[in-house]
Design a protein around this motif. Structure first.
Motif, PDB file in Angstrom:
ATOM      1  N   TRP A 213       0.888  -1.145   0.000  1.00 20.14           N
ATOM      2  CA  TRP A 213       0.000   0.000   0.000  1.00 20.14           C
ATOM      3  C   TRP A 213       0.938   1.210   0.000  1.00 20.14           C
ATOM      4  O   TRP A 213       1.523   1.560   1.035  1.00 20.14           O
ATOM      5  N   GLU A 216      -0.654   5.583   1.064  1.00 19.18           N
ATOM      6  CA  GLU A 216      -1.326   6.015   2.291  1.00 19.18           C
ATOM      7  C   GLU A 216      -0.705   7.318   2.795  1.00 19.18           C
ATOM      8  O   GLU A 216       0.515   7.453   2.805  1.00 19.18           O
ATOM      9  N   GLU A 217      -1.552   8.224   3.236  1.00 15.71           N
ATOM     10  CA  GLU A 217      -1.033   9.514   3.687  1.00 15.71           C
ATOM     11  C   GLU A 217      -0.118   9.379   4.910  1.00 15.71           C
ATOM     12  O   GLU A 217       0.893  10.058   5.031  1.00 15.71           O
ATOM     13  N   SER A 218      -0.493   8.466   5.798  1.00 17.56           N
ATOM     14  CA  SER A 218       0.301   8.306   7.023  1.00 17.56           C
ATOM     15  C   SER A 218       1.614   7.584   6.753  1.00 17.56           C
ATOM     16  O   SER A 218       2.495   7.540   7.611  1.00 17.56           O
ATOM     17  N   VAL A 221       2.752   0.841   3.694  1.00 18.10           N
ATOM     18  CA  VAL A 221       2.916  -0.410   4.438  1.00 18.10           C
ATOM     19  C   VAL A 221       3.065  -1.536   3.413  1.00 18.10           C
ATOM     20  O   VAL A 221       2.467  -1.484   2.341  1.00 18.10           O
ATOM     21  N   ALA A 236       6.682  -0.726   7.548  1.00 15.04           N
ATOM     22  CA  ALA A 236       5.797   0.441   7.594  1.00 15.04           C
ATOM     23  C   ALA A 236       6.615   1.719   7.674  1.00 15.04           C
ATOM     24  O   ALA A 236       7.518   1.826   8.500  1.00 15.04           O
ATOM     25  N   LEU A 259      -2.258  -0.424  13.036  1.00 17.67           N
ATOM     26  CA  LEU A 259      -1.640   0.260  11.892  1.00 17.67           C
ATOM     27  C   LEU A 259      -1.927  -0.493  10.586  1.00 17.67           C
ATOM     28  O   LEU A 259      -2.344   0.103   9.585  1.00 17.67           O
ATOM     29  N   GLU A 262      -5.622  -0.160   9.615  1.00 17.46           N
ATOM     30  CA  GLU A 262      -5.954   1.198   9.139  1.00 17.46           C
ATOM     31  C   GLU A 262      -5.423   1.448   7.734  1.00 17.46           C
ATOM     32  O   GLU A 262      -6.110   1.977   6.875  1.00 17.46           O
ATOM     33  N   ARG A 263      -4.178   1.050   7.503  1.00 20.48           N
ATOM     34  CA  ARG A 263      -3.567   1.382   6.210  1.00 20.48           C
ATOM     35  C   ARG A 263      -4.025   0.454   5.089  1.00 20.48           C
ATOM     36  O   ARG A 263      -3.959   0.824   3.920  1.00 20.48           O
ATOM     37  N   THR A 264      -4.418  -0.768   5.427  1.00 18.84           N
ATOM     38  CA  THR A 264      -4.828  -1.715   4.371  1.00 18.84           C
ATOM     39  C   THR A 264      -6.343  -1.737   4.176  1.00 18.84           C
ATOM     40  O   THR A 264      -6.820  -2.204   3.148  1.00 18.84           O
ATOM     41  N   ARG A 265      -7.068  -1.277   5.213  1.00 13.47           N
ATOM     42  CA  ARG A 265      -8.540  -1.369   5.230  1.00 13.47           C
ATOM     43  C   ARG A 265      -8.996  -2.817   5.082  1.00 13.47           C
ATOM     44  O   ARG A 265     -10.076  -3.106   4.589  1.00 13.47           O
TER      45      ARG A 265
END
Ligand SMILES: Cc1cc2nc3c(=O)[nH]c(=O)nc-3n(C[C@H](O)[C@H](O)[C@H](O)COP(=O)(O)OP(=O)(O)OC[C@H]3O[C@@H](n4cnc5c(N)ncnc54)[C@H](O)[C@@H]3O)c2cc1C
Length: 505
Positions: A213, A216-218, A221, A236, A259, A262-265
């Protein structure tokens, strides 16, 4: 003061173990001390380049490495919970008789270390775990090291040479005061961990893919099921807020699971974190790799960005360069200049490879969420010592694009004197030099002079012309670490070269 051993090796990572295996097969007394209780537990350096596979072939671990490892996985990018694109990260070499291992392999570093350790034991060697080198002094005859054992007791050990394979923070390098200069390649911190991944979407993270991914803004990952084990590697990235990653709070199953979810949904959880580490990519290199009777090797001598998978590979090649030279000095009275060539040859290579890994890292960053590429230059097959102090190219009119002294000695399927099929790598395998005679016709008397027993002469029958295609014509003296030291048409040059690497004219 009498010697306890010939070579003291500090650190049993990939570098220390490869050197120990090479010394063990040469019958050179050595002692390996390792601060930790057992081998390295993390996946860290997973990419094994083709040139390293050739080294592993020579050291007798290639079957275990090939059986345990897998190909470089295809990258699967995701946009949230949906798969997006698939692409190949790495390029393979063109299939050819000269290159038996055209593609990189992937194997968690802890498995590589285990395989190397098993080989060392098979050869009668061992590692003294929970034993730390805490200090040393050197004089013209040797090195005196202080060791501390787990129970706090101290021991003094006297050796002729010390090899610091004690990693990027090398205390030996610091004690020697050798400058370690470089730069931060990326200020953003990265967390890497080996975890047990679970949850309803676990099956979507299939092996054979490197799931990424990137947008992702954060931070990015990446999830990669590791070869033949139950763990998944998580990498990450984080924004640079000036703070370091706190592993105690951020590498717990709960925090890392959050984490990832959130990042992978995806509906994923983490039940166990087996190993975790954090870093900011940097590159640095020691100003010199030798100080008197002490050598720096592996990460102790150079650290890389992980991009392009060069660190472990460059490290083990240091050890491979050093092993045969130590034997030549200890057993054959080779001159100091031979052992000094370790520094000259390997600092040049390290500088080049550091340039490459930094360039790849910057290209990845510049490419953001796009496709990353690792070309053939990462294979380390084209690295060599053409300009090195041990290289003698004495043939005339060598075509521009032909193999030259200093280059990697390629493989070739051919036949021995009895007509039995053999590969050149079978002939090279072992601690000896090989004089490859490609001067004349099959059946001629060998043109080589009387040579010491550590030089084996091989005149292949080459009906399909693979050896000639790879080497051209002439006499080629192949070093134990698989590089052409001498290329000549005149047999008298062979004796002179033997003198260069053994001390006797
Ligand atoms: C995230 C990440 C990914 C990477 N990916 C790749 C990759 O794909 N391909 C690649 O080629 N490289 C990769 N690397 C780099 C690779 O992990 C290192 O280059 C490699 O571990 C270097 O091996 P080494 O034996 O020189 O040092 P280390 O593996 O660091 O081993 C040094 C050993 O010395 C011991 N030690 C330290 N001090 C003492 C002492 N005083 N006395 C006794 N023992 C001591 C330590 O405990 C340790 O076991 C990666 C690195 C990272 C961080």
């Amino acid at each position: 003061m009498s010697m306890d051993t010939d070579i003291l090796i500090a650190g049993a990572g990939p570098t220390g173990l490869v050197l120990a295996i090479d010394l063990a097969r040469r019958g050179i007394p050595h002692r390996v001390v390792e601060r930790s209780e057992r081998g390295f537990p993390g996946s860290r350096g997973t990419g094994i380049q083709p040139r390293t596979l050739e080294l592993f072939d020579d050291l007798g671990v290639i079957d275990a490495i090939m059986a345990g490892s897998g190909p470089v996985p295809t990258v699967q990018t995701w946009e949230g919970a949906e798969r997006s694109e698939k692409w190949n990260l790495t390029e393979s070499a063109d299939a050819s008789p000269a290159i038996p291992y055209p593609a990189a392999r992937m194997l968690p570093q802890w498995r590589t270390v285990e395989i190397l350790y098993a080989r060392l034991e098979e050869l009668g060697g061992r590692v003294d775990f929970s034993t730390e080198l805490t200090g040393f002094t050197q004089d013209p005859d040797g090195v005196t090291g202080t060791l501390r054992h787990a129970d706090g007791t101290e021991e003094t050990v006297r050796a002729k040479w010390l090899v610091a394979a004690d990693g990027g923070r090398s205390e030996v390098r610091q004690a020697l005061g050798i400058p370690f200069t470089g730069e931060q390649v990326d200020s953003r911190p990265v967390l890497i961990a080996d975890v047990l991944l679970e949850g309803p979407d676990r099956a979507r993270i299939d092996g054979g893919h490197w799931h990424m991914w990137q947008k992702e803004e954060s931070g990015f990952v990446a999830l990669r099921p590791l070869e033949q084990v139950e763990t998944v590697q998580v990498i990450a990235g984080f924004a640079d807020d000036g703070k370091d990653i706190d592993l105690d709070t951020e590498a717990t199953p709960e925090a890392l699971g959050r984490l990832v979810a959130e990042r992978t949904r995806l509906d994923l959880t983490i039940s166990e974190v087996r190993w975790a580490s954090a870093y900011r990519a940097r590159m640095a290199m020691a100003e010199r790799f030798r100080s008197g009777r002490v050598f720096l090797a592996g990460d102790a001598a150079h650290v890389h960005s992980p991009a392009g998978g060069q660190g472990l590979n460059t490290s083990v090649q240091d050890a491979y360069n050093l092993g045969w030279k130590l034997e030549a000095v200890l057993r054959r009275g080779a001159p100091d200049g031979l052992i000094d060539s370790y520094d000259t040859e390997r600092t040049r290579i390290a500088a080049d490879v550091l340039g490459l890994s930094t360039h790849i890292h910057q290209a990845d960053v510049g490419n953001g969420g796009g496709r990353w590429r690792r070309g053939k230059e990462t294979h380390q097959l084209t690295l060599g010592y053409r300009e090195g102090p041990l290289t003698r190219e004495l043939r005339r009119d060598v075509p521009e694009d032909a193999l030259r002294a200093g280059d990697r000695a390629p493989d070739a399927p051919c036949q021995d004197a009895s007509g039995a099929p053999v590969r050149l790598f079978d002939v090279f395998r072992g601690p000896h030099f090989t004089l490859l005679d490609l001067t004349g016709q099959a059946g001629d008397e060998p043109s080589a002079p009387e040579l010491p027993d550590w030089v084996r002469t091989f005149r292949p029958q080459d009906p399909e012309g693979h050896a000639k295609a790879a080497y051209g014509s002439g006499l080629f003296l192949v070093r134990p670490d698989g590089y052409v030291g001498l290329a000549t048409d005149d047999v008298r040059d062979v004796e002179a070269y033997v003198g260069l690497v053994a001390g006797a004219a």
